[in-house]
Write a protein that holds these residues in place. Structure first.
Motif, PDB file in Angstrom:
ATOM      1  N   TRP A 197       0.859  -1.172   0.000  1.00  0.00           N
ATOM      2  CA  TRP A 197       0.000   0.000   0.000  1.00  0.00           C
ATOM      3  C   TRP A 197       0.898   1.226   0.000  1.00  0.00           C
ATOM      4  O   TRP A 197       1.920   1.251   0.702  1.00  0.00           O
ATOM      5  N   TYR A 198       0.536   2.252  -0.789  1.00  0.00           N
ATOM      6  CA  TYR A 198       1.461   3.387  -0.899  1.00  0.00           C
ATOM      7  C   TYR A 198       0.730   4.705  -1.045  1.00  0.00           C
ATOM      8  O   TYR A 198      -0.451   4.767  -1.397  1.00  0.00           O
ATOM      9  N   ASN A 199       1.473   5.762  -0.745  1.00  0.00           N
ATOM     10  CA  ASN A 199       0.975   7.135  -0.821  1.00  0.00           C
ATOM     11  C   ASN A 199       1.388   7.716  -2.167  1.00  0.00           C
ATOM     12  O   ASN A 199       2.575   7.997  -2.401  1.00  0.00           O
ATOM     13  N   LYS A 200       0.410   7.910  -3.068  1.00  0.00           N
ATOM     14  CA  LYS A 200       0.697   8.415  -4.401  1.00  0.00           C
ATOM     15  C   LYS A 200       1.309   9.809  -4.363  1.00  0.00           C
ATOM     16  O   LYS A 200       2.179  10.148  -5.175  1.00  0.00           O
ATOM     17  N   GLN A 201       0.873  10.626  -3.419  1.00  0.00           N
ATOM     18  CA  GLN A 201       1.396  11.992  -3.315  1.00  0.00           C
ATOM     19  C   GLN A 201       2.860  12.010  -2.918  1.00  0.00           C
ATOM     20  O   GLN A 201       3.655  12.784  -3.468  1.00  0.00           O
ATOM     21  N   ALA A 203       8.726  12.577  -4.492  1.00  0.00           N
ATOM     22  CA  ALA A 203      10.081  12.035  -4.638  1.00  0.00           C
ATOM     23  C   ALA A 203      10.451  11.801  -6.097  1.00  0.00           C
ATOM     24  O   ALA A 203      11.539  11.298  -6.392  1.00  0.00           O
ATOM     25  N   GLY A 204       9.549  12.160  -7.037  1.00  0.00           N
ATOM     26  CA  GLY A 204       9.838  12.014  -8.450  1.00  0.00           C
ATOM     27  C   GLY A 204       9.630  10.610  -8.984  1.00  0.00           C
ATOM     28  O   GLY A 204      10.154  10.254 -10.050  1.00  0.00           O
ATOM     29  N   ILE A 205       8.846   9.811  -8.270  1.00  0.00           N
ATOM     30  CA  ILE A 205       8.560   8.441  -8.709  1.00  0.00           C
ATOM     31  C   ILE A 205       7.243   8.458  -9.473  1.00  0.00           C
ATOM     32  O   ILE A 205       6.197   8.819  -8.920  1.00  0.00           O
ATOM     33  N   THR A 206       7.288   8.106 -10.750  1.00  0.00           N
ATOM     34  CA  THR A 206       6.109   8.246 -11.611  1.00  0.00           C
ATOM     35  C   THR A 206       5.225   7.002 -11.659  1.00  0.00           C
ATOM     36  O   THR A 206       4.066   7.079 -12.046  1.00  0.00           O
ATOM     37  N   ARG A 207       5.785   5.855 -11.276  1.00  0.00           N
ATOM     38  CA  ARG A 207       4.971   4.636 -11.239  1.00  0.00           C
ATOM     39  C   ARG A 207       5.583   3.657 -10.245  1.00  0.00           C
ATOM     40  O   ARG A 207       6.791   3.719  -9.965  1.00  0.00           O
ATOM     41  N   PRO A 208       4.775   2.771  -9.692  1.00  0.00           N
ATOM     42  CA  PRO A 208       5.283   1.830  -8.692  1.00  0.00           C
ATOM     43  C   PRO A 208       6.348   0.903  -9.268  1.00  0.00           C
ATOM     44  O   PRO A 208       6.327   0.583 -10.457  1.00  0.00           O
ATOM     45  N   PRO A 209       7.268   0.464  -8.438  1.00  0.00           N
ATOM     46  CA  PRO A 209       8.318  -0.455  -8.896  1.00  0.00           C
ATOM     47  C   PRO A 209       7.748  -1.830  -9.225  1.00  0.00           C
ATOM     48  O   PRO A 209       6.804  -2.294  -8.580  1.00  0.00           O
ATOM     49  N   VAL A 210       8.325  -2.480 -10.223  1.00  0.00           N
ATOM     50  CA  VAL A 210       7.889  -3.832 -10.593  1.00  0.00           C
ATOM     51  C   VAL A 210       8.985  -4.872 -10.383  1.00  0.00           C
ATOM     52  O   VAL A 210       8.725  -6.070 -10.480  1.00  0.00           O
ATOM     53  N   GLN A 246      14.230  -1.976  -8.514  1.00  0.00           N
ATOM     54  CA  GLN A 246      13.465  -0.730  -8.593  1.00  0.00           C
ATOM     55  C   GLN A 246      12.902  -0.340  -7.232  1.00  0.00           C
ATOM     56  O   GLN A 246      12.867   0.845  -6.881  1.00  0.00           O
ATOM     57  N   LEU A 247      12.481  -1.322  -6.439  1.00  0.00           N
ATOM     58  CA  LEU A 247      11.985  -1.023  -5.098  1.00  0.00           C
ATOM     59  C   LEU A 247      13.079  -0.405  -4.249  1.00  0.00           C
ATOM     60  O   LEU A 247      12.850   0.590  -3.540  1.00  0.00           O
ATOM     61  N   LEU A 248      14.274  -0.961  -4.316  1.00  0.00           N
ATOM     62  CA  LEU A 248      15.392  -0.405  -3.556  1.00  0.00           C
ATOM     63  C   LEU A 248      15.739   0.995  -4.043  1.00  0.00           C
ATOM     64  O   LEU A 248      15.999   1.900  -3.233  1.00  0.00           O
ATOM     65  N   ALA A 249      15.720   1.196  -5.362  1.00  0.00           N
ATOM     66  CA  ALA A 249      16.047   2.516  -5.917  1.00  0.00           C
ATOM     67  C   ALA A 249      14.999   3.552  -5.512  1.00  0.00           C
ATOM     68  O   ALA A 249      15.338   4.689  -5.165  1.00  0.00           O
ATOM     69  N   ASP A 250      13.725   3.171  -5.549  1.00  0.00           N
ATOM     70  CA  ASP A 250      12.668   4.103  -5.153  1.00  0.00           C
ATOM     71  C   ASP A 250      12.730   4.424  -3.667  1.00  0.00           C
ATOM     72  O   ASP A 250      12.445   5.553  -3.247  1.00  0.00           O
ATOM     73  N   SER A 251      13.122   3.452  -2.868  1.00  0.00           N
ATOM     74  CA  SER A 251      13.294   3.714  -1.434  1.00  0.00           C
ATOM     75  C   SER A 251      14.384   4.751  -1.209  1.00  0.00           C
ATOM     76  O   SER A 251      14.241   5.639  -0.357  1.00  0.00           O
ATOM     77  N   ALA A 252      15.458   4.651  -1.992  1.00  0.00           N
ATOM     78  CA  ALA A 252      16.533   5.632  -1.878  1.00  0.00           C
ATOM     79  C   ALA A 252      16.055   7.024  -2.289  1.00  0.00           C
ATOM     80  O   ALA A 252      16.422   8.034  -1.660  1.00  0.00           O
ATOM     81  N   PRO A 260       7.303  -6.673  -5.794  1.00  0.00           N
ATOM     82  CA  PRO A 260       8.085  -6.763  -7.037  1.00  0.00           C
ATOM     83  C   PRO A 260       8.701  -8.143  -7.271  1.00  0.00           C
ATOM     84  O   PRO A 260       9.031  -8.872  -6.332  1.00  0.00           O
ATOM     85  N   ASN A 261       8.887  -8.487  -8.540  1.00  0.00           N
ATOM     86  CA  ASN A 261       9.561  -9.722  -8.915  1.00  0.00           C
ATOM     87  C   ASN A 261      11.068  -9.553  -8.803  1.00  0.00           C
ATOM     88  O   ASN A 261      11.592  -8.428  -8.865  1.00  0.00           O
ATOM     89  N   VAL A 262      11.765 -10.676  -8.628  1.00  0.00           N
ATOM     90  CA  VAL A 262      13.226 -10.665  -8.556  1.00  0.00           C
ATOM     91  C   VAL A 262      13.787 -11.108  -9.903  1.00  0.00           C
ATOM     92  O   VAL A 262      13.532 -12.243 -10.333  1.00  0.00           O
ATOM     93  N   PRO A 263      14.508 -10.257 -10.606  1.00  0.00           N
ATOM     94  CA  PRO A 263      15.055 -10.626 -11.915  1.00  0.00           C
ATOM     95  C   PRO A 263      15.948 -11.863 -11.842  1.00  0.00           C
ATOM     96  O   PRO A 263      16.731 -12.022 -10.906  1.00  0.00           O
ATOM     97  N   GLY A 264      15.827 -12.746 -12.825  1.00  0.00           N
ATOM     98  CA  GLY A 264      16.641 -13.951 -12.869  1.00  0.00           C
ATOM     99  C   GLY A 264      16.141 -15.087 -12.004  1.00  0.00           C
ATOM    100  O   GLY A 264      16.723 -16.173 -11.996  1.00  0.00           O
TER     101      GLY A 264
END
Length: 428
Positions: A153-157, A162-169, A173-179, A303-307
């Protein structure tokens, strides 16, 4: 404890293929059907659930006059003691509430529940990945009617800030968006580690996103944790902890009690995300000044884990279902469960907020937009894994929750977490 932890076209099943016939026989088109009574233990003792189940019992009898359904409402907490005793008796209920997982595995091993696989094969695909939590070794021993999934669950505002335009998949991406959120002065993720069980959602989900489906399903039955994915789940959890995405004082924060709980922090704009079940908006509603679900609230799947060798889109969740005891008239019992997962009943489950229906096509009965999103992802998921502390036996589940909580508190590493789980499995 998880306080809030809380299928199927109406199939025409051929009756008479099993050994419940009397001298009158049940061969289709040749003899009169034998009348049977299904004793049905369920946990809806009041409100919309009790009203719906009363209607369902009457409707099924009208559709199948040879089958009488005797509903017996029982308080949810009493099932823990009543079901084991009843299944050991000579007169168990024909249909009873079942949450899948380790409890179901034990009932299968004891030969106390019916294998429904051949009866539900024509329609079980219509509930998608939700069926998996009520399977043992790929066989269907119980049927869910209400299944929710865990997600973020997340706050769109705050994401926009923070400049995040869409949720991480993906996990990176989740780690990068957290940063990005941290750089904007925003607590990325709220968690109620005081209650300990929310911690396990991360380890559980990473196991679901890393382990092949057969590996994670068989572990609940074989207690085999040798596949590398189990250790990797801990390693990825440690990676997340190393990024320090949680609010200050998270170890002393409750999950649901008060405005300063993790749910309250998200609800009141103090954190950007929370990994929780489908029930979270209902919790948040009572924690805001206006007692309303925040308009900024959104939801996205873990999010899925690549590989990874896991099925992309696999989800973690749980819910409610029913099993047929080994002494039940199997065809009729299975037919009754198919009716519970018919479109008519499933839509009423959603419309009355009694649960999140599992049948594909019934999603429109749920009007809340966020819950509709949850349903969309759940219904399209190829695999919904039951909460691991429910999927495993009670002792293994408790060891898992405790070990992961220790990791979050800095008192255990990934190998130590896995070793605690393995140690508990050896006690079985």
């Amino acid at each position: 404890m998880k306080i809030w932890k809380l299928l199927g076209l109406a199939a025409i099943l051929a009756v008479g293929a099993t050994g419940l016939t009397s001298s009158t026989g049940l061969a289709a088109g040749h003899a009169q059907k034998k009348s049977v009574t299904l004793v049905w233990w369920h946990n809806a003792t009041q409100g919309a659930g009790l009203k719906l189940w009363t209607q369902v019992a009457a409707e099924f009898h009208k559709l199948h006059p040879d089958v009488t359904v005797k509903a017996v409402p029982i308080q949810n907490e009493q099932f823990t003691t009543k079901i084991p005793i009843a299944l050991q008796s000579s007169n168990p209920p024909d249909v009873f509430q079942n949450w899948g997982g380790g409890q179901l595995v034990d009932q299968v091993k004891a030969h106390k529940v019916a294998n429904l696989t051949k009866y539900v094969a024509p329609w079980i695909k219509n509930i998608g990945g939700s069926a998996a939590g009520w399977q043992v070794n790929g066989q269907q021993y119980a049927i869910p009617y209400n299944v929710g999934v865990v997600g973020l669950w997340y706050n769109k505002q705050l994401f926009a800030k923070a400049g995040i335009t869409r949720p991480p998949v993906t996990w990176p991406q989740l780690l990068a968006d957290s940063a990005k959120l941290k750089a904007a002065g925003i607590a990325p993720i709220a968690i109620g580690s005081k209650d300990r069980w929310p911690d396990a959602f991360y380890w559980d989900y990473l196991a679901v996103k890393l382990c092949p489906k057969p590996v994670i399903q068989s572990a609940a039955f074989t207690y085999n944790f040798k596949h590398p994915c189990w250790l990797q789940a801990g390693n990825y959890t440690q990676q997340l902890l190393g990024a320090k995405p949680f609010q200050d004082g998270f170890l002393a924060t409750p999950a649901q009690q008060g405005a300063t709980s993790s749910a309250g922090l998200l609800a009141n704009g103090k954190a950007a995300m929370e990994l929780q079940g489908h029930w979270d908006p209902g919790v948040m509603e009572s924690l805001t000044p206006d007692s309303k679900i925040p308009s900024f609230l959104g939801w996205f799947p873990f999010p899925n884990v690549p590989g990874s060798k896991a099925l992309p889109g696999s989800l973690l969740g749980g819910g409610d279902g029913f099993a047929c005891s080994a002494k039940a008239p199997e065809p009729q019992c299975a037919q009754f469960l198919s009716y519970i997962d018919s479109m008519s009943v499933q839509k009423r489950i959603g419309a009355t907020n009694f649960g999140l229906p599992v049948l594909k096509g019934s999603e429109s009965s749920v009007k809340d937009p966020n819950l509709a999103t949850v349903l969309k992802f759940r219904s399209s998921s190829p695999f919904v894994q039951l909460y691991l502390d429910i999927a495993f036996s009670q002792s293994i589940g408790q060891a898992l929750d405790s070990a992961v909580a220790d990791m979050f508190a800095g008192q255990a590493n990934s190998r130590q977490v896995l070793q605690q789980i393995v140690n508990a499995s050896k006690q079985k």
